[in-house]
Write an enzyme that holds these catalytic residues in place. Sequence first.
Site, PDB file in Angstrom:
ATOM      1  N   LYS A 154       0.853  -1.259  -0.129  1.00  0.00           N
ATOM      2  CA  LYS A 154       0.284  -0.224   0.099  1.00  0.00           C
ATOM      3  C   LYS A 154       0.713   1.321  -0.105  1.00  0.00           C
ATOM      4  O   LYS A 154       1.875   1.061   0.669  1.00  0.00           O
ATOM      5  CB  LYS A 154      -1.015   0.128   1.244  1.00  0.00           C
ATOM      6  N   PHE A 192      -2.426  -9.560   3.863  1.00  0.00           N
ATOM      7  CA  PHE A 192      -3.830  -9.491   3.391  1.00  0.00           C
ATOM      8  C   PHE A 192      -4.863 -10.577   3.753  1.00  0.00           C
ATOM      9  O   PHE A 192      -4.623 -11.759   3.784  1.00  0.00           O
ATOM     10  CB  PHE A 192      -3.612 -10.042   1.533  1.00  0.00           C
ATOM     11  N   HIS A 249     -15.762  -4.649   6.622  1.00  0.00           N
ATOM     12  CA  HIS A 249     -15.178  -3.283   6.983  1.00  0.00           C
ATOM     13  C   HIS A 249     -16.267  -2.679   8.084  1.00  0.00           C
ATOM     14  O   HIS A 249     -17.225  -2.568   7.824  1.00  0.00           O
ATOM     15  CB  HIS A 249     -15.408  -2.533   5.771  1.00  0.00           C
ATOM     16  N   LYS A 255     -17.792   2.387  -1.195  1.00  0.00           N
ATOM     17  CA  LYS A 255     -18.824   2.158  -0.485  1.00  0.00           C
ATOM     18  C   LYS A 255     -20.064   2.226  -1.348  1.00  0.00           C
ATOM     19  O   LYS A 255     -20.415   3.241  -1.869  1.00  0.00           O
ATOM     20  CB  LYS A 255     -18.958   2.669   0.931  1.00  0.00           C
ATOM     21  N   ARG A 304     -12.528  13.329   9.118  1.00  0.00           N
ATOM     22  CA  ARG A 304     -13.358  14.442   8.614  1.00  0.00           C
ATOM     23  C   ARG A 304     -14.920  13.603   8.604  1.00  0.00           C
ATOM     24  O   ARG A 304     -14.892  12.499   9.324  1.00  0.00           O
ATOM     25  CB  ARG A 304     -13.453  14.386   6.857  1.00  0.00           C
TER      26      ARG A 304
END
Length: 451
Positions: free
Chosen positions: A159, A203, A209, A238, A292
């Site tokens: 990543k 992984f 999630h 999503k 946020r």
Amino acid sequence: MFERVLIANRGEIALRIQRACHQLGLKTVMVYSQGDAGAAYLAHADQALCIGPAAPGQSYLDRNAILYAAQASGAQAVHPGYGFLSENAAFSQAVSDAGLAFIGPNAACIRRMGDKVAAKQAMREAGVPCVPGPQGALPEDRELIEGAAAEIGYPVIIKAAGGGGGRGMRVVHSADELLQAVSVTREEARRAFGNPELYMEKFLGHPRHVEIQVLCDSHGNGVWLGSRDCSLQRRHQKVLEEAPAPGIDPAALAKVGQRCVDACHLIGYQGVGTFEFLYEDGEFYFIEMNTRLQVEHPVTEMTTGIDIVEQQLRVAMGEPLALRQADILTQGHALECRINAEHPATFIPTPGSVTRWDLPGGLGVRVDTHVVAGYKVPPYYDSMIAKVITHGATREQAMARMRTALAQFHVEGVSTNLPLHRQILQDPAFTAGAVDIHHLERWLSSRQAGN
């Protein structure tokens, strides 16, 4: 304290923030691009200022244009919403340097949490569980890279430290693929994020999630507001979210929730934020923090009864939190479907004029949208045009209300993904709960193969 807020965003979230401001007696300044000129929600603002052409880079992503608008309008604070500049540390710093309040965390927190390597280091310090992998950035040395992967065990995922939104990552299934994958991902990260730094993790094959919403003030107080499950994703984006995450032990959830609050205290975090985890075999693994407001915040509002945007504004005004953890109760269940102007099978955006716009209603049904009949969906921005949220005493009741709401939501003039959501709500695996993050793409592939 401030009395006038500039909302540096557009669409449904701009209207959502505007309403919260007005409920607190705050005046609002709405900025808009030429592509959004004439949008109905602009009329509700105390002041509306055009900041540039339709292209986001010349309007909603133009820091100077937004700051000029704030200063010209007399705004004392800037709310960035989500997307655009909401997690831009330089923008947060520029707002503060201009003597204005940034309604969000400070630039240092945004920068630290935006760097996935630094974020994981902070989480480990706070005792937040992380995905197995080396603590620091991936070295340049080939043997050290190969050794790290062998220690973790294949498959691994590479990543970008500065990545996000599903970009800058690559799964590696064997040693033969490793060095090429690292090289390609490093170059992608350099070009996309200006930061070639990478990290490596185990992984996970079938994770969910799961998110934890937090709220912290500047007086050392913090709470976590329950969980969300956002596992229904397509290409890491999503599609449907729910709260609370079904089938997770409340004690385990409370433990990780408190660790998230502890992490906020450690880094000096102020405002709302979301900790994102992969959840597999009863274990939580931190992946990133969003500094946020989230698109899916309404499901948490519906299950806690807390207006998250109002709390965000109050915290930014320097008020101490009136909430304590013992006050946070999750009641019932909520779902949110993201309604996009796109073809339901190809997912190609479908901008154009909305000729019919019939919204659903009834007990436990909420629709967040800026669209009205006659609205022209512009081609320049994200295609989301509404969020349908339902709440019920149980997950089953929330789903029943969602099915009815989706059946009664009628749009003409542009194609939408309403048919897709109606089909998802009939999927036995989803209705049973606790599907993994790959479920939707497997389900879509099987449907395409059957056609």
